[in-house]
Enzyme design. Structure first.
Site, PDB file in Angstrom:
ATOM      1  N   GLU A 228       0.896 -30.973  22.524  1.00  0.00           N
ATOM      2  CA  GLU A 228       0.056 -30.387  24.116  1.00  0.00           C
ATOM      3  C   GLU A 228      -1.064 -29.488  23.575  1.00  0.00           C
ATOM      4  O   GLU A 228      -0.051 -27.972  23.804  1.00  0.00           O
ATOM      5  CB  GLU A 228       0.475 -30.987  25.180  1.00  0.00           C
ATOM      6  CG  GLU A 228       1.730 -31.994  25.487  1.00  0.00           C
ATOM      7  CD  GLU A 228       0.464 -33.773  25.711  1.00  0.00           C
ATOM      8  OE1 GLU A 228      -1.082 -32.797  25.988  1.00  0.00           O
ATOM      9  OE2 GLU A 228       1.086 -34.308  25.698  1.00  0.00           O
ATOM     10  N   CYS A 262      -5.446 -25.511  29.984  1.00  0.00           N
ATOM     11  CA  CYS A 262      -5.816 -26.429  29.343  1.00  0.00           C
ATOM     12  C   CYS A 262      -6.542 -27.837  29.216  1.00  0.00           C
ATOM     13  O   CYS A 262      -7.359 -28.021  28.636  1.00  0.00           O
ATOM     14  CB  CYS A 262      -4.512 -27.194  28.412  1.00  0.00           C
ATOM     15  SG  CYS A 262      -3.349 -27.747  29.433  1.00  0.00           S
TER      16      CYS A 262
HETATM   17  P1  NAP Z   1       0.093 -20.151  22.187  1.00  0.00           P
HETATM   18  O1  NAP Z   1       0.081 -18.531  21.616  1.00  0.00           O
HETATM   19  O2  NAP Z   1       0.092 -21.091  21.312  1.00  0.00           O
HETATM   20  O3  NAP Z   1       1.710 -20.392  22.191  1.00  0.00           O
HETATM   21  C1  NAP Z   1       2.538 -21.082  23.505  1.00  0.00           C
HETATM   22  C2  NAP Z   1       4.614 -21.528  22.636  1.00  0.00           C
HETATM   23  O4  NAP Z   1       3.958 -21.434  21.153  1.00  0.00           O
HETATM   24  C3  NAP Z   1       5.054 -20.001  22.781  1.00  0.00           C
HETATM   25  O5  NAP Z   1       5.722 -20.392  23.013  1.00  0.00           O
HETATM   26  C4  NAP Z   1       4.541 -19.112  21.909  1.00  0.00           C
HETATM   27  O6  NAP Z   1       5.525 -18.310  21.251  1.00  0.00           O
HETATM   28  C5  NAP Z   1       4.482 -20.840  20.757  1.00  0.00           C
HETATM   29  N1  NAP Z   1       4.677 -20.426  19.157  1.00  0.00           N
HETATM   30  C6  NAP Z   1       2.878 -19.439  19.149  1.00  0.00           C
HETATM   31  N2  NAP Z   1       2.731 -19.415  18.009  1.00  0.00           N
HETATM   32  C7  NAP Z   1       3.264 -20.137  17.189  1.00  0.00           C
HETATM   33  C8  NAP Z   1       4.301 -20.346  15.876  1.00  0.00           C
HETATM   34  N3  NAP Z   1       3.199 -20.166  14.574  1.00  0.00           N
HETATM   35  N4  NAP Z   1       5.078 -21.304  15.559  1.00  0.00           N
HETATM   36  C9  NAP Z   1       6.097 -21.473  16.528  1.00  0.00           C
HETATM   37  N5  NAP Z   1       5.858 -21.547  18.481  1.00  0.00           N
HETATM   38  C10 NAP Z   1       4.459 -20.839  18.622  1.00  0.00           C
HETATM   39  O7  NAP Z   1      -0.321 -20.612  23.872  1.00  0.00           O
HETATM   40  P2  NAP Z   1       0.073 -20.106  24.859  1.00  0.00           P
HETATM   41  O8  NAP Z   1      -1.342 -18.561  24.704  1.00  0.00           O
HETATM   42  O9  NAP Z   1       1.248 -19.110  25.453  1.00  0.00           O
HETATM   43  O10 NAP Z   1      -0.818 -20.517  26.156  1.00  0.00           O
HETATM   44  C11 NAP Z   1      -1.977 -21.816  25.710  1.00  0.00           C
HETATM   45  C12 NAP Z   1      -2.256 -22.195  25.477  1.00  0.00           C
HETATM   46  O11 NAP Z   1      -2.086 -23.949  25.155  1.00  0.00           O
HETATM   47  C13 NAP Z   1      -4.105 -22.221  25.823  1.00  0.00           C
HETATM   48  O12 NAP Z   1      -4.752 -23.198  24.512  1.00  0.00           O
HETATM   49  C14 NAP Z   1      -3.845 -23.737  26.910  1.00  0.00           C
HETATM   50  O13 NAP Z   1      -5.123 -24.714  26.482  1.00  0.00           O
HETATM   51  C15 NAP Z   1      -3.051 -24.886  25.748  1.00  0.00           C
HETATM   52  N6  NAP Z   1      -2.428 -25.196  26.935  1.00  0.00           N
HETATM   53  C16 NAP Z   1      -2.075 -27.145  26.242  1.00  0.00           C
HETATM   54  C17 NAP Z   1      -1.564 -28.083  27.580  1.00  0.00           C
HETATM   55  C18 NAP Z   1      -1.858 -29.262  26.910  1.00  0.00           C
HETATM   56  O14 NAP Z   1      -1.367 -30.169  28.156  1.00  0.00           O
HETATM   57  N7  NAP Z   1      -2.294 -29.393  26.618  1.00  0.00           N
HETATM   58  C19 NAP Z   1      -1.103 -27.323  28.444  1.00  0.00           C
HETATM   59  C20 NAP Z   1      -1.442 -25.060  29.129  1.00  0.00           C
HETATM   60  C21 NAP Z   1      -1.646 -24.896  27.616  1.00  0.00           C
HETATM   61  P3  NAP Z   1       5.475 -16.613  21.902  1.00  0.00           P
HETATM   62  O15 NAP Z   1       5.189 -16.727  23.008  1.00  0.00           O
HETATM   63  O16 NAP Z   1       7.141 -16.208  21.650  1.00  0.00           O
HETATM   64  O17 NAP Z   1       3.934 -16.334  20.839  1.00  0.00           O
END
Ligand code: NAP
Length: 455
Positions: A228, A262
């Protein structure tokens, strides 16, 4: 490595946690796997009883739990309480419906009996984001546990208090020990968890780059993943739309969670004939938003969750402006330590600008003026994302046609903004990810769809 929880409004460090060592992580996963072999034997009735307790605990503690969210990521209190109530809803929804969603499905063949049986697969890893730190986890947790799976959570590094509070709630609700555990680890430790043979699948909610990384790790060991990811949801405002309603709902969606959603409405594609009228109402409503202390009931938007995220958003606005975008309101960094960003509206946004192509994860809206529906659809779909979309029109037949056949998105709402709902499948297409959460479809993502034939 140390993980820090920092209150974005005050700038104070709330707590610091040492990341779990790889030996601790392996031990927890072994315990959760052990719990799976007992949990999968429980009846739906037993699982539903625990899930109902979890629902009750959420409601009983909603003030306290909302407070943890407000402190760790700056969500306004009113929205945080709503988030906890929604988590309670998804618990009761799956407590009541999981059994029928996973009932054997008879299929007519030449055999004396043939049917589909949905069986749990084991321990699923959930990698989750900070923006809805309870809801994102519960919409995974409730169906996963009701299906007979067990779960481990790797939450975003800035919301460890939320992660531990969820683990504790599951325990207090009377689920057997180790059915659901939190791993305090950074993103670099995720690959090893996915590769652990006791982990059977992974779901990630987060950014597109994180999704690609997790999908590659899962693919290399042939484990299923559900993703997601980000979105840049377009909203079409057709010339017969109810303008007042469209502007109000578009602004509500754009500003929810300080724009860090998102499925927030992000791009507004407006018919030429009504553009000026829509723009003036939209800008007026965006201007009415009040940013401030997330605990103050008068506040409509709190700070963004982290300073680096606010600075990144401002950079996207600034670069777009340098390339010719017009900033109608906002577009500056307010004084003070809290990472606030004012409601910002851009127009004259063109291909090549960050605001055209990238997700704007904060209260920044982009307006487009179009002279035909074809042009509206072309701009709406001219993005790598495909999460949600909206259409405002008085012509429902046209709205449905555009929703079904025109817009490239996983969910389209006509005359409303996109919301997740336990009863409806949720997910995206293109770089917004694959797989679905919620509804009957969501609970079937992490089960063995087993064919049984009796000659
Ligand atoms: P993020 O930086 O991608 O982090 C999300 C999760 O993934 C965190 O637990 C993060 O851990 C982990 N992560 C980051 N890079 C990773 C990697 N290379 N390998 C494994 N795990 C990794 O996103 P965010 O800033 O927390 O959230 C915002 C994003 O989420 C936006 O793009 C938003 O649109 C999206 N989102 C999508 C939905 C949906 O349902 N489609 C819902 C909510 C949010 P760390 O914190 O330790 O880096």
């Amino acid at each position: 490595m140390t993980m820090q929880s920092i209150n974005p409004f005050s700038g104070e460090t709330i707590r610091e946690y040492d990341e779990y060592s790889s030996a601790e992580v392996e031990q927890i996963i072994a315990n959760v796997d052990h719990a799976f072999h007992l949990w999968k034997l429980t009846s739906f009735e037993q699982r539903a009883a625990c899930m109902k307790n979890l629902q009750a605990k959420l409601l009983e503690k909603k003030e306290e739990l909302a407070g943890i969210m407000v402190a760790e990521m700056g969500k306004v209190k009113r929205e945080a309480i709503g988030e906890i109530e929604k988590c309670a809803w998804v618990c009761s929804f799956y407590a009541e419906n999981a059994e029928s969603f996973l009932d054997n499905e008879p299929i007519k063949t030449e055999a004396s009996e043939s049917y589909i049986s949905y069986q749990p697969i084991g321990t699923v890893l959930a990698v989750m984001p900070w923006n809805f730190p309870f809801w994102q986890v519960f919409r995974f947790l409730a169906p996963a546990l009701m299906a007979g799976n067990t779960g481990v959570l790797k939450h975003a590094s800035n919301v460890s208090d939320c992660a531990l509070a969820i683990e504790q709630l599951v325990r207090e609700a009377g689920f057997p020990e180790n059915v659901f555990r939190t791993l305090l680890i950074g993103s670099s430790a995720v690959k090893a968890v996915i590769e652990n043979p006791k982990i059977k699948a992974v779901t990630l909610t987060g950014s597109t780059p994180a999704g690609k990384s997790v999908a590659s790790a899962a693919g290399s060991v042939l484990k299923k993943s559900v993703l997601e990811l980000g979105g840049s949801d377009p909203y079409l405002i057709l010339e017969d739309a109810d303008l007042e309603m469209a502007a109000r709902l578009c602004v509500t969606s754009r500003l929810l969670n300080a724009g860090q959603s998102c499925i927030g409405a992000k791009r507004f594609i407006v018919a030429d004939k009504i553009y000026d009228q829509f723009k003036s109402e939209f800008v007026r409503l965006m201007n009415e938003a009040k940013f401030g202390d997330p605990l103050d009931p008068q506040t409509t938007i709190g700070p963004l969750a982290r300073v680096d995220l606010r600075d990144e958003l401002h950079q996207q606005v600034w670069e777009s402006r340098e390339l010719g975008a017009i900033v109608l309101i906002g577009g500056y960094i307010p004084d003070g330590i809290a990472p606030f960003y004012p409601p910002t509206v851009l127009e004259n946004v063109l291909p090549g600008m960050p605001a055209y192509h990238e997700e704007l994860f904060g209260p920044v809206a982009v307006l487009f003026r179009v002279s035909s529906e074809d042009e509206a659809i072309r701009i709406a779909n001219d993005t790598v994302f495909g999460l949600g979309a909206g259409v405002f029109t008085a012509d429902i037949a046209k709205g449905k046609m555009l929703a079904e056949k025109g817009l490239q998105a996983g969910c389209v709402f006509v005359n409303d903004f996109v919301k997740s709902d336990p009863r409806l499948p949720f997910g995206g297409v293109k770089e917004s990810g694959y797989g679905r959460e919620l509804s009957a479809i969501g609970i079937r993502e992490f089960v063995n769809v087993k064919t049984v034939v009796v000659k």
